[in-house]
Scaffold this motif. Structure first.
Motif, PDB file in Angstrom:
ATOM      1  N   ALA A 169      24.568  52.016  37.722  1.00 15.64           N
ATOM      2  CA  ALA A 169      24.795  52.181  39.157  1.00 15.64           C
ATOM      3  C   ALA A 169      25.852  51.225  39.694  1.00 15.64           C
ATOM      4  O   ALA A 169      26.585  51.556  40.643  1.00 15.64           O
ATOM      5  N   ASP A 170      25.945  50.046  39.110  1.00 13.38           N
ATOM      6  CA  ASP A 170      26.920  49.052  39.583  1.00 13.38           C
ATOM      7  C   ASP A 170      28.276  49.190  38.913  1.00 13.38           C
ATOM      8  O   ASP A 170      29.191  48.422  39.188  1.00 13.38           O
ATOM      9  N   GLY A 171      28.385  50.160  38.013  1.00 13.81           N
ATOM     10  CA  GLY A 171      29.653  50.369  37.335  1.00 13.81           C
ATOM     11  C   GLY A 171      29.743  49.624  36.023  1.00 13.81           C
ATOM     12  O   GLY A 171      28.916  48.749  35.724  1.00 13.81           O
ATOM     13  N   LEU A 172      30.739  49.969  35.230  1.00 17.34           N
ATOM     14  CA  LEU A 172      30.947  49.298  33.959  1.00 17.34           C
ATOM     15  C   LEU A 172      32.402  49.429  33.547  1.00 17.34           C
ATOM     16  O   LEU A 172      33.132  50.280  34.043  1.00 17.34           O
ATOM     17  N   SER A 173      32.819  48.569  32.644  1.00 14.03           N
ATOM     18  CA  SER A 173      34.185  48.587  32.157  1.00 14.03           C
ATOM     19  C   SER A 173      34.286  49.498  30.944  1.00 14.03           C
ATOM     20  O   SER A 173      33.269  49.911  30.364  1.00 14.03           O
ATOM     21  N   ALA A 174      35.512  49.790  30.546  1.00 12.75           N
ATOM     22  CA  ALA A 174      35.709  50.589  29.343  1.00 12.75           C
ATOM     23  C   ALA A 174      35.143  49.865  28.132  1.00 12.75           C
ATOM     24  O   ALA A 174      34.576  50.489  27.229  1.00 12.75           O
ATOM     25  N   GLY A 175      35.264  48.533  28.108  1.00 12.59           N
ATOM     26  CA  GLY A 175      34.724  47.762  26.999  1.00 12.59           C
ATOM     27  C   GLY A 175      33.215  47.873  26.905  1.00 12.59           C
ATOM     28  O   GLY A 175      32.652  48.025  25.818  1.00 12.59           O
ATOM     29  N   ALA A 176      32.544  47.819  28.061  1.00 10.32           N
ATOM     30  CA  ALA A 176      31.087  47.927  28.066  1.00 10.32           C
ATOM     31  C   ALA A 176      30.648  49.324  27.630  1.00 10.32           C
ATOM     32  O   ALA A 176      29.675  49.486  26.893  1.00 10.32           O
ATOM     33  N   ALA A 177      31.362  50.338  28.081  1.00  7.21           N
ATOM     34  CA  ALA A 177      31.043  51.710  27.692  1.00  7.21           C
ATOM     35  C   ALA A 177      31.243  51.895  26.192  1.00  7.21           C
ATOM     36  O   ALA A 177      30.447  52.558  25.523  1.00  7.21           O
ATOM     37  N   ALA A 178      32.318  51.305  25.674  1.00  8.08           N
ATOM     38  CA  ALA A 178      32.606  51.413  24.246  1.00  8.08           C
ATOM     39  C   ALA A 178      31.485  50.798  23.417  1.00  8.08           C
ATOM     40  O   ALA A 178      31.044  51.369  22.415  1.00  8.08           O
ATOM     41  N   THR A 179      31.015  49.627  23.832  1.00  6.64           N
ATOM     42  CA  THR A 179      29.921  48.961  23.121  1.00  6.64           C
ATOM     43  C   THR A 179      28.658  49.809  23.166  1.00  6.64           C
ATOM     44  O   THR A 179      27.931  49.916  22.166  1.00  6.64           O
ATOM     45  N   ALA A 180      28.394  50.429  24.310  1.00  4.75           N
ATOM     46  CA  ALA A 180      27.165  51.203  24.487  1.00  4.75           C
ATOM     47  C   ALA A 180      27.116  52.434  23.594  1.00  4.75           C
ATOM     48  O   ALA A 180      26.042  52.817  23.109  1.00  4.75           O
ATOM     49  N   ILE A 181      28.268  53.074  23.347  1.00  5.34           N
ATOM     50  CA  ILE A 181      28.257  54.303  22.551  1.00  5.34           C
ATOM     51  C   ILE A 181      28.792  54.096  21.137  1.00  5.34           C
ATOM     52  O   ILE A 181      28.821  55.036  20.338  1.00  5.34           O
ATOM     53  N   GLY A 182      29.231  52.881  20.829  1.00  2.00           N
ATOM     54  CA  GLY A 182      29.734  52.601  19.493  1.00  2.00           C
ATOM     55  C   GLY A 182      31.097  53.199  19.225  1.00  2.00           C
ATOM     56  O   GLY A 182      31.357  53.704  18.121  1.00  2.00           O
ATOM     57  N   ALA A 183      31.968  53.148  20.219  1.00  2.00           N
ATOM     58  CA  ALA A 183      33.323  53.678  20.069  1.00  2.00           C
ATOM     59  C   ALA A 183      34.324  52.580  20.398  1.00  2.00           C
ATOM     60  O   ALA A 183      33.953  51.482  20.816  1.00  2.00           O
ATOM     61  N   SER A 184      35.601  52.879  20.223  1.00  2.00           N
ATOM     62  CA  SER A 184      36.630  51.911  20.568  1.00  2.00           C
ATOM     63  C   SER A 184      36.838  51.878  22.074  1.00  2.00           C
ATOM     64  O   SER A 184      36.501  52.831  22.792  1.00  2.00           O
ATOM     65  N   ARG A 185      37.410  50.779  22.547  1.00  2.00           N
ATOM     66  CA  ARG A 185      37.668  50.640  23.969  1.00  2.00           C
ATOM     67  C   ARG A 185      38.661  51.696  24.449  1.00  2.00           C
ATOM     68  O   ARG A 185      38.524  52.240  25.542  1.00  2.00           O
ATOM     69  N   VAL A 186      39.651  51.992  23.624  1.00  2.00           N
ATOM     70  CA  VAL A 186      40.658  53.001  23.991  1.00  2.00           C
ATOM     71  C   VAL A 186      39.994  54.371  24.170  1.00  2.00           C
ATOM     72  O   VAL A 186      40.276  55.104  25.117  1.00  2.00           O
ATOM     73  N   THR A 187      39.087  54.710  23.261  1.00  2.00           N
ATOM     74  CA  THR A 187      38.385  55.987  23.345  1.00  2.00           C
ATOM     75  C   THR A 187      37.524  56.051  24.601  1.00  2.00           C
ATOM     76  O   THR A 187      37.536  57.050  25.336  1.00  2.00           O
ATOM     77  N   ALA A 188      36.759  54.991  24.853  1.00  2.00           N
ATOM     78  CA  ALA A 188      35.892  54.970  26.033  1.00  2.00           C
ATOM     79  C   ALA A 188      36.715  55.104  27.310  1.00  2.00           C
ATOM     80  O   ALA A 188      36.335  55.838  28.228  1.00  2.00           O
ATOM     81  N   ARG A 189      37.844  54.404  27.367  1.00  2.00           N
ATOM     82  CA  ARG A 189      38.687  54.480  28.562  1.00  2.00           C
ATOM     83  C   ARG A 189      39.211  55.902  28.777  1.00  2.00           C
ATOM     84  O   ARG A 189      39.273  56.384  29.901  1.00  2.00           O
ATOM     85  N   ARG A 190      39.574  56.576  27.698  1.00  2.00           N
ATOM     86  CA  ARG A 190      40.094  57.932  27.830  1.00  2.00           C
ATOM     87  C   ARG A 190      39.062  58.863  28.449  1.00  2.00           C
ATOM     88  O   ARG A 190      39.373  59.670  29.324  1.00  2.00           O
ATOM     89  N   TYR A 191      37.818  58.734  28.001  1.00  2.00           N
ATOM     90  CA  TYR A 191      36.761  59.597  28.542  1.00  2.00           C
ATOM     91  C   TYR A 191      36.414  59.200  29.979  1.00  2.00           C
ATOM     92  O   TYR A 191      36.148  60.069  30.825  1.00  2.00           O
ATOM     93  N   LEU A 192      36.394  57.931  30.274  1.00  2.00           N
ATOM     94  CA  LEU A 192      36.125  57.483  31.644  1.00  2.00           C
ATOM     95  C   LEU A 192      37.233  57.950  32.591  1.00  2.00           C
ATOM     96  O   LEU A 192      36.960  58.358  33.732  1.00  2.00           O
TER      97      LEU A 192
END
Length: 222
Positions: A169-192
């Motif tokens: 609810a408070d938001g998250l960074s691409a790095g945090a999303a990447a850690t959560a799903i086990g992907a790279s930061r670049v990949t997470a940022r693309r989907y976000l």
């Protein structure tokens, strides 16, 4: 024209749903209301073919609205537009006549597919020659086609990112999303970024002590 009533308690989401429907040829928005009681009163006095119905309303539950529509003998179809993911609730929705079920958050493309299939079903008329035609008519509402994603993107990863975002609810960074799903930061940022570009997330700069601000992403319900 298929006349649609939008029932959504959040004004921003209600306006978004209205705009989406108005972009669809063959559909017109008859009204927008923000409670179950107002929805029932509107349907009793105005012609409505289809209700886009949020389930979590301030005065009642969407299922109660569906039951009241049926009890009043109103020939109105319902598409549930809700964040409710409980399969028991989905089954209950089917039992009271909900013809489609659309999970929030969603893109215009997702709603467009539902409305196009509903229009095909709604416009069918005449007698059928056999069981196959009946099955095909009913299947129009139930069959789904995955919307094409940009090249190199997968539906599974998009779903994972969407779930992580929805729980933050408070938001998250691409790095945090990447850690959560086990992907790279670049990949997470693309989907976000894909979610943000489609109106399902909002970007928010976060300023640290040094350097440029980092972009955070927050869920945006539409």
């Amino acid at each position: 024209m298929i006349k649609v009533l939008v029932v959504e308690d959040e004004p921003v989401a209600a306006d978004a749903h209205r705009v989406y429907v108005e972009r669809m040829p063959g559909f017109t928005v008859s009204g927008v209301v923000h409670s179950g009681g107002d929805a029932l009163r509107f349907c009793e006095r105005e012609p409505v073919d289809l209700v886009l119905l949020d389930f979590y309303l301030p005065d009642t539950h969407g299922l109660a609205v569906c039951r009241s529509l049926r009890a009043a003998g109103l020939p109105i179809d319902v598409i549930a537009v809700t964040s409710a993911r409980d399969l028991a609730l989905v089954k209950a929705a089917v039992s009271v006549g909900v013809v489609q079920y659309l999970l929030k958050p969603f893109t215009f493309a997702s709603l467009r597919e539902k409305l196009e299939r509903y229009a095909e079903f709604h416009g069918a008329s005449g007698e059928v020659t056999g069981q196959a035609e009946i099955d095909r008519a009913l299947g129009t509402l139930r069959t789904t086609e995955r919307q094409a994603l940009p090249k190199g993107m997968s539906g599974q990863t998009l779903e994972a990112i969407t779930e992580v975002l929805a729980s933050s609810a408070d938001g998250l960074s691409a790095g945090a999303a990447a850690t959560a799903i086990g992907a790279s930061r670049v990949t997470a940022r693309r989907y976000l970024e894909y979610l943000a570009d489609n109106g399902l997330a909002q970007r928010e700069p976060r300023y640290g002590q040094v350097g440029r601000p980092e972009v955070w992403y927050k869920p945006k319900t539409v």
